[in-house]
Structure formats: structure tokens, C-alpha cells
Design a protein around this motif. Sequence first.
Motif, PDB file in Angstrom:
ATOM      1  N   ASP A  81       7.056  -3.899   4.449  1.00 51.69           N
ATOM      2  CA  ASP A  81       6.926  -5.331   4.704  1.00 51.69           C
ATOM      3  C   ASP A  81       5.534  -5.632   5.253  1.00 51.69           C
ATOM      4  O   ASP A  81       4.631  -4.793   5.149  1.00 51.69           O
ATOM      5  N   ASP A  82       5.356  -6.807   5.853  1.00 51.40           N
ATOM      6  CA  ASP A  82       4.015  -7.174   6.320  1.00 51.40           C
ATOM      7  C   ASP A  82       3.592  -6.392   7.560  1.00 51.40           C
ATOM      8  O   ASP A  82       2.451  -6.510   8.013  1.00 51.40           O
ATOM      9  N   CYS A  95       5.470 -12.095   4.307  1.00 53.11           N
ATOM     10  CA  CYS A  95       6.883 -12.278   4.655  1.00 53.11           C
ATOM     11  C   CYS A  95       7.130 -13.528   5.486  1.00 53.11           C
ATOM     12  O   CYS A  95       6.215 -14.065   6.128  1.00 53.11           O
ATOM     13  N   LYS A 118      14.656 -10.744   6.430  1.00 52.72           N
ATOM     14  CA  LYS A 118      13.256 -11.104   6.294  1.00 52.72           C
ATOM     15  C   LYS A 118      13.021 -11.171   4.789  1.00 52.72           C
ATOM     16  O   LYS A 118      13.524 -10.304   4.057  1.00 52.72           O
ATOM     17  N   CYS A 154      10.148 -11.365   1.677  1.00 49.33           N
ATOM     18  CA  CYS A 154       8.720 -11.160   1.413  1.00 49.33           C
ATOM     19  C   CYS A 154       8.438 -11.347  -0.080  1.00 49.33           C
ATOM     20  O   CYS A 154       9.343 -11.259  -0.907  1.00 49.33           O
ATOM     21  N   ASP A 179      14.309  -9.291   0.115  1.00 58.77           N
ATOM     22  CA  ASP A 179      14.242  -8.554   1.370  1.00 58.77           C
ATOM     23  C   ASP A 179      13.637  -7.180   1.054  1.00 58.77           C
ATOM     24  O   ASP A 179      13.676  -6.723  -0.100  1.00 58.77           O
TER      25      ASP A 179
END
Length: 407
Positions: free
Chosen positions: A25-26, A47, A58, A60, A78
Motif C-alpha cells: 500500500d502507500d 490510498c 483501505k 488504493c 484493497d
Amino acid sequence: LQTQCPWNPTIPPLQPAGSCVLPIDDGTPMQVLNTSRELPWTHPPSCVIPNSAASAEKFCVYSSSAFNDGSGIAIIADPETAAGVAGTVQDPLPAWRSRQHLARNGRLATETVDLPYAVTPIPGKGLGVVATKRIKRFETILKSYPAMIADSEFLSLRKKKAVVDGPRLFQKALDQLPDKERFLTMSRSEEEHVHAVEDVIKTNAFAIIVDGRNMKGVYPEIARLNHACDANSSAYSKFTKKDLAMSAVATRDIEPGEEITVSYIPLGMPTAHRTRALKNWGFNCTCNLCSASPEARAASDERRERLREVYQTIQHESTSYNTLVKLTQELVDLAQVEGLLAKVGEYYQAFMRIYYRAGDAQTARKYGRTSLKLAEIFADPEGVLCTGLKGDLEQLDRLIQGGGGGG
Ligand SMILES: C[S@@+](CC[C@H](N)C(=O)[O-])C[C@H]1O[C@@H](n2cnc3c(N)ncnc32)[C@H](O)[C@@H]1O
């Protein structure tokens, strides 16, 4: 985020983990993103976290510029779902094998491809797809790869205004597509205050299941097919999870000059249900059935209502065997009149179960086999429907060989 692949005893210990791609993720360090060869993503994920207790997820944007011969894909999902689909996105072969449609927009080096259809204006419906050659029943007319896939939960949270940052995510998804034109030239409802990406999704996306999640997929070539509710609906949209593709499969022979249409909603609904279901797509349907005379529409509604009634009756344990046989035939005849061939496969699957329950394994197997044949044409051959049917048929084979075949 998960930081280790699950232990998998089927993978020999000295070989790479193969299909396990860890979610990112981020917050994932750039160094990991740059060195993970199994990741197809060409941009670091951006995200958002929905500002509501309704979702702990979350979401993204994951983009791959190489996907589909460089047309690209953006996935709003997600991190776990994106990881689950990474291997499929990375495989360039499926799209390369069915890249004929690229000839239409001049992206193939040679113009040797002779497509059986053309995209052209259709009165009252914008653009549409018209056959340029005779297309045979069950042929795959066109195969399309998604430009965008978005999680359905994310989209409904957006609708409820539970994701403030939605437009930023939509814009990122769009900006990271190498072929924006292919995406933005799709039909839109032009609703105010709706981001162009959200509008394209609303007007064009098909429901699909990716890695067990409900998603919406935007398939620019499939999205040119207009909708029809009636017997003239000449194609069926088929999703295959192994390559994320959507194909249009002919449900009957189609003559040159005929418009090729699909149903955007489940087949067989009467007028009132259809109108409600099509509202989500944001247009008033003007297909042959919806613009037929009130009498013709009422007659079709009556047949569809009767189909539902018969379907319910045959599932009752108390229905006698003779009535069951009679109603089975009535159901198939009605479905044929209403042009619901793709639905007939579904009915055959039900017949298999019903005849099995009635102790007639031979007839159950006959319907099971026909159902599987149709399912392999109109559904994902690796999906739950086909694999379930195969399992049922094996069981019936064993039963019949063992002498318990009944009727
Ligand atoms: C997925 S797009 C189909 C292709 C579109 N006609 C185009 O020009 O790209 C869906 C849009 O096409 C139009 N459309 C599709 N089927 C229709 C129908 N049966 N009746 C009226 N409009 C239809 C509506 O404007 C709808 O929002």
C-alpha cells in the motif's frame, strides 16, 4: 499488512513462493516496490481510508501500464485483493493472443484482421455494435480486457459520501492509464458533480467477481454493446477470471447488418423489475421489448411471470413425476419464446437436481450434461458453475454405474 506468504506445503521448499504476492500500500517502502519483480504495478499505490465506521478497509489504486498490450489497467481495490490479482495482471499472453480488436484503432501493425463487427451510430442509443459478417451461434464475437476495475464496496461508500478523497483516487486511476482516450471516449450520463471516472463506471461497468470480491469492470470494447431485454438480445457477456477478460458470445446466429446487443441485467425480468434494475445504469431502455406495444409487453410479462411460477412449482417435493416432466418442457418452451437461451443452461442445472431428487439419475445426468455444455460456452469454464457441474456429473456417473440409476 501481511508480511509473509502463507506456508504452502505444495510448493517445494527450495523454489520461489511462486503465486504468493504480498500486499502493498502507500506505506510500503519504495525500495520494496522497486525490487519486487513479481509486482506488475508500474506506479506506487495511492490510498484512501473511508471516513466511516461502515468499512475498515483501505482502498488504493494499482496501475499497470503494460497490461493488455500497453493499453494499461487501473484497479481500485484493497491491498489483499490487488495482491491476489497481481499474477493475472502480469501475464501478457492472454491479451496478446486476442488482440485483434486493436486493429480497429490502428494499433496493430498489419490490417490483416477481419473483425465480424463494426462500431457505428445507432439511432437513439449513441454508438453500438453491428455485425458485418454472419456470426454463428456460440461464437465468441469479441474479447475485451478491462481498462479499470473498481471494488463495489468502494463505489457504494462513494455514493454514500463516505469517501471524501474519492475524486483524487479516480483522477489518479485515470492519469495512470496510458490509453486515456480508450477510457474517456466511452458513453457517459453527464450527471453533474460526478467525476468522469465514476460516470464512466456507472454507465459502462459490468459486475464481476475478482479474488472473491464484488467488483465493477470497465471493458471499453464490450461497453460499446447496447442493451436489449428481449429475444433479439444476441450476445451474452462472459467473464473469465483466469485472464480478467469479458467476452461477448453469440446466443444465436446473427446476420450482417444486425445490431449485436447484450443484457446488462439478469435475464428474464418482467418490465417493472427491469425498469428498476436499469435505473442504476442511468438510462431509459428503448430496446424492441421496452418499446413494444403495451399488449406485447404484457404478454411477455405474463410469460416471464409464468416462468417464475413453473420454476418454483417444479422445485416442490410434492410435485408428481408426470407434472414435473410436463412443466420441465413448458419451462424450456417459454424460455425459448422469450429468447433466454443463456438462462436455459441454468434451468437445466436445476432440472438435474430435481430429477436426481425424484430418483431418476439417468434424466438428471442428461440435463446435467446439457447444462455443462451450455455453461462451458456462456460461463467461465473454470468458475464455480462449471466445476460444480462436473463434480455432480461424476457423482451421477458413479451412481448409474453402480446400478442406482432409477427411471
Ligand atoms: C455501455 S453503453 C453502450 C454503448 C453506448 N451506446 C456508446 O455510445 O458507447 C450504455 C449507454 O448506451 C445507451 N443504451 C444502451 N442500451 C440502450 C437501450 N436499450 N436503450 C436506450 N439506450 C441504450 C445508453 O445511453 C447507456 O447509458
